[in-house]
Enzyme design. Structure first.
Site, short mmCIF file in Angstrom:
data_model
loop_
_atom_site.label_atom_id
_atom_site.label_comp_id
_atom_site.label_asym_id
_atom_site.label_seq_id
_atom_site.Cartn_x
_atom_site.Cartn_y
_atom_site.Cartn_z
N LYS A 107 0.87 -1.17 0.00
CA LYS A 107 0.00 0.00 0.00
C LYS A 107 0.90 1.21 0.00
O LYS A 107 2.03 1.16 0.48
CB LYS A 107 -0.88 0.01 1.26
N1 GLU Z 1 -6.97 -0.37 -3.09
C1 GLU Z 1 -7.75 -1.53 -3.39
C2 GLU Z 1 -7.79 -2.45 -2.20
O1 GLU Z 1 -7.64 -2.03 -1.10
C3 GLU Z 1 -7.33 -2.21 -4.68
C4 GLU Z 1 -5.92 -2.73 -4.73
C5 GLU Z 1 -5.52 -3.24 -6.12
O2 GLU Z 1 -6.36 -3.27 -7.00
O3 GLU Z 1 -4.34 -3.57 -6.26
O4 GLU Z 1 -8.06 -3.62 -2.30
#
Ligand code: GLU
Length: 419
Positions: A107
């Site tokens: 993240k």
């Molecule tokens: N931010 C989204 C999540 O928390 C998507 C992450 C992604 O598609 O890599 O799952």
């Protein structure tokens, strides 16, 4: 001692503790599974529109690299800090493993309110953030995606910046891009569709008629709005919706397509209707069949969990329910069916995986195929979670996380410890 701190990180640690105890993971193995492999902190200087220079702090946490590249969104919000990003990266790992993707979790984010800067400043900041990250990311190292405060446009700027430095187009460096720039059909809708698909499954199992069933949605961003739209299409009445500007209520059901047109134009639900105004503080305690928290972490605490009046709690957000609230929900298991975040919102990263695969192969799929495969993966993970919960007599969250942690653990243990 660790550089990670704050309530969200503590929450991820506490949750892992519950799972590790349940799986009887030896103490000396726990940190290897839990602690992030890498954390990158960068300063992102940009020229403001008034000519001054402003510096924003950017983060990226890569939780584990055992199963392949790391994968996860990038969040632009004032509240972003290293501890929150680390927790979200850890949750991405359990999520990807649960649904069987060849990724570790990651993240990233920038501590900035994207609504408080101009579009030109947002582009400059997005590009500078990606440029600072170039040494640490790559299509086979770490693949970014959208999260709160970012969107397809930001992903296009990320991809363009990375590509300009490579001297060729590298679409597979990020997912959640516009379809016009190598994105996949069905990614924008994927998370919300997945939430609605699983909620529908549970309603059917509880023998609740979809037609006329009610839903309440907290948060009307990408996840909340598409979950609402899909539930609306299934015949549910969306009786209440909230976002950071306020809340709306209509006993007969809100006109979700009209509300989506309004938010696309105005950026929030504000100004949609003066008659339907509702107190956002009442959103979680509104009686309904399906409650979808689709905003921030830790929105439902212990006392709030006592007051929930839903049959299905479908977690669209990451970490909306605190461990204290989980204990309350455990006691209310017969009343409230929990679809935990790492399953419920995993449709987003599942379709991100499809986007990455399509970009690597330069072979693009029809939207029907994207959706069919997304639901197939979600259904399989749902079945596994329910079976495990029954077998071990544990709550759904513990079961889902246990499956995820077990898979990461098996990969680490079979690969061994280098050198
Ligand atoms: N931010 C989204 C999540 O928390 C998507 C992450 C992604 O598609 O890599 O799952």
């Amino acid at each position: 001692m660790t550089v990670y701190s704050g309530p969200v990180f503590e929450m991820a640690v506490n949750q892992f503790g519950v799972i590790a105890d349940h799986l009887a993971i030896p103490a000396d193995e726990r940190d290897r599974l839990l602690m992030p492999k890498r954390a990158i902190v960068v300063s992102c200087p940009i020229h403001r529109d008034d000519g001054t220079i402003a510096v924003y702090e950017g983060y990226r946490v890569q939780h584990h690299l055992t199963l392949g590249p790391t994968k996860g969104g990038t969040r632009f919000a004032s509240s972003v800090d290293l501890g929150e990003v680390a927790a979200l990266a850890i949750w991405m790992s359990w999520k990807c493993a649960l649904v069987g993707l060849p990724y570790g979790g990651a993240k990233g984010g920038i501590a900035v309110d994207p609504a408080a800067i101009s579009k030109r400043e947002l582009e400059a900041l997005s590009r500078r953030y990606m440029q600072e990250m170039i040494p640490f990311v790559g299509p086979h190292t770490d693949v970014m995606a959208p999260d709160m405060g970012t969107n397809e446009q930001v992903m296009a700027w990320f991809m363009d910046t990375y590509s300009m430095y490579q001297g060729r187009t590298v679409t597979e460096i990020v997912t959640g891009k516009p379809v016009a720039s190598g994105g996949t059909l069905g990614r924008r809708e994927a998370t919300g569709r997945g939430v609605a698909h699983l909620a529908k499954r549970v309603l059917k199992e509880l023998a609740i008629d979809l037609n006329g069933a009610t839903a309440v949605i907290q948060g009307f961003g990408n996840v909340g709005s598409y979950a609402a739209l899909e539930l609306h299409r299934f015949g549910l009445k969306i009786i209440a919706v909230s976002d950071h500007t306020g809340a709306l209520y209509n006993k007969a059901g809100l006109d979700i397509p009209a509300l989506m047109r309004h938010t696309a134009e105005h950026g929030s639900i504000k100004g949609f209707s003066s008659e339907m105004q509702y107190d956002p503080a009442d959103i979680f305690t509104t009686a309904c069949d399906v409650l979808v928290p689709a905003a921030m972490e830790r929105a439902i605490d212990g006392p709030m969990a006592e007051k929930l009046q839903c049959r299905v709690l479908a977690e669209g957000a990451n970490g909306p329910t605190t461990p204290e609230a989980d204990l309350v929900l455990e006691k209310r298991q017969d009343e409230i069916f929990l679809i935990p975040d790492i399953l419920c919102n995993s449709g987003g990263v599942v379709v991100s995986y499809f986007e990455w695969v399509q970009d690597l192969q330069q072979l693009f799929w029809e939207e029907e195929e994207v959706m069919r495969r997304e639901y197939q993966i979600l259904d399989r993970a749902f079945d596994q979670m329910v079976m495990r919960a029954k077998l071990d007599r544990i709550p759904h969250r513990t079961a889902a996380m246990a499956i995820g942690v077990e898979k990461v653990r098996a990969a680490k243990n079979t690969r061994g410890l280098f050198p």
